[in-house]
Scaffold this motif. Structure first.
Motif, PDB file in Angstrom:
ATOM      1  N   LYS A  35       1.298   1.807  -4.631  1.00 16.97           N
ATOM      2  CA  LYS A  35       1.501   3.160  -4.105  1.00 16.97           C
ATOM      3  C   LYS A  35       1.875   2.992  -2.648  1.00 16.97           C
ATOM      4  CE  LYS A  35      -0.662   7.480  -3.018  1.00 16.97           C
ATOM      5  NZ  LYS A  35      -1.776   7.793  -2.146  1.00 16.97           N
ATOM      6  N   LYS A 146      -6.000  -1.589   0.341  1.00 18.16           N
ATOM      7  CA  LYS A 146      -5.910  -0.141   0.539  1.00 18.16           C
ATOM      8  C   LYS A 146      -5.953   0.167   2.027  1.00 18.16           C
ATOM      9  CE  LYS A 146      -7.917   4.287  -0.731  1.00 18.16           C
ATOM     10  NZ  LYS A 146      -8.913   4.972  -1.562  1.00 18.16           N
ATOM     11  N   ARG A 148      -6.318   3.481   4.027  1.00 19.50           N
ATOM     12  CA  ARG A 148      -6.613   4.909   3.860  1.00 19.50           C
ATOM     13  C   ARG A 148      -5.799   5.788   4.799  1.00 19.50           C
ATOM     14  NH1 ARG A 148     -12.495   6.583   4.052  1.00 19.50           N
ATOM     15  NH2 ARG A 148     -12.257   5.735   6.137  1.00 19.50           N
ATOM     16  N   SER A 151      -2.096   5.840   3.374  1.00 22.15           N
ATOM     17  CA  SER A 151      -1.980   6.135   1.931  1.00 22.15           C
ATOM     18  C   SER A 151      -1.259   5.030   1.167  1.00 22.15           C
ATOM     19  CB  SER A 151      -1.259   7.465   1.713  1.00 22.15           C
ATOM     20  OG  SER A 151      -1.962   8.514   2.334  1.00 22.15           O
TER      21      SER A 151
END
Length: 166
Positions: A35, A146, A148, A151
Motif C-alpha cells: 500500500k 509500516k 503511519r 500511510s
C-alpha cells in the motif's frame, strides 16, 4: 550472399542475447501486500534475488500483473528509474535510496537506526520523527513495514505462514 550472412548473424545474436533471461539464485513464493501512493496490491507473488538484483513479481488470480526489478535501475511497467527516484515517487522522498531493496530482502533500513532484537529472534526497527513513524519487523517468515504518518504498508509473508494481521 549478404542476406544469408545477415540472417545467420541475426540468428546468432538472438541465440546468445535474445533468449537470455536473468537467473536468480533465490526464488520464493510469498503473500505480498503493498500500500503505497502508486501501488495497491494484496495477493501472491515471487521474490527473486541474487547478489546484485532483486525482482518482485506480483500475481492476481494466477496472472502476472506487475514486476518490480531492482538492479542498477528500478524497472516497473511504467518504465525504469534510479532507486532514489523510485523511492521518492513510490514510497516517500525522505527515505534512503536503498529502502525498497532492503525491505524486500529483509535487511536493515536507515543504516540500522532504532534496531532491536527480540528474544524470539525477530528484529524490529522503530524510526520516529516529524516526517515518519516507522515500525519495521522481520523474522519468523514475515517482513512487515509500516509508516503511519505516510500511510505506507509493505508486508511479505511466507506462503506456509498463516499469521493474522496486526
Amino acid at each position: 550472399m549478404q542476406k544469408f550472412f545477415i540472417l545467420w548473424v541475426s540468428i546468432l545474436v538472438f541465440f546468445f542475447t535474445g533468449c537470455s533471461t536473468k537467473h536468480y539464485t533465490v526464488s520464493e513464493p510469498k503473500l505480498i501486500t503493498l500500500k503505497t501512493p502508486k501501488i495497491k496490491f494484496a495477493d501472491t507473488g515471487y521474490i527473486r534475488h541474487d547478489e546484485t538484483s532483486v525482482e518482485v513479481e506480483l500475481f492476481t488470480a494466477g496472472v502476472a500483473v506487475e514486476k518490480i526489478s531492482i538492479d542498477s535501475l528500478v524497472c516497473v511497467s511504467s518504465g525504469c528509474m534510479s532507486e532514489e527516484a523510485f523511492v521518492k515517487e513510490y514510497l516517500y522522498p525522505d527515505y534512503p535510496a536503498d529502502t525498497m531493496r532492503n525491505i524486500v530482502l529483509g535487511k536493515d533500513i536507515f543504516s540500522g537506526r532504532g534496531k532491536e532484537e527480540m528474544c524470539d529472534g525477530r528484529l524490529f526497527q522503530f524510526i520516529r520523527n516529524d516526517e515518519m513513524d516507522i515500525i519495521y519487523r522481520r523474522g519468523k517468515g514475515e517482513i512487515y513495514f509500516k509508516d503511519r504518518l505516510n500511510s505506507l504498508i509493505i508486508r511479505i509473508n511466507d506462503l506456509d505462514t498463516n499469521q493474522s494481521l496486526p
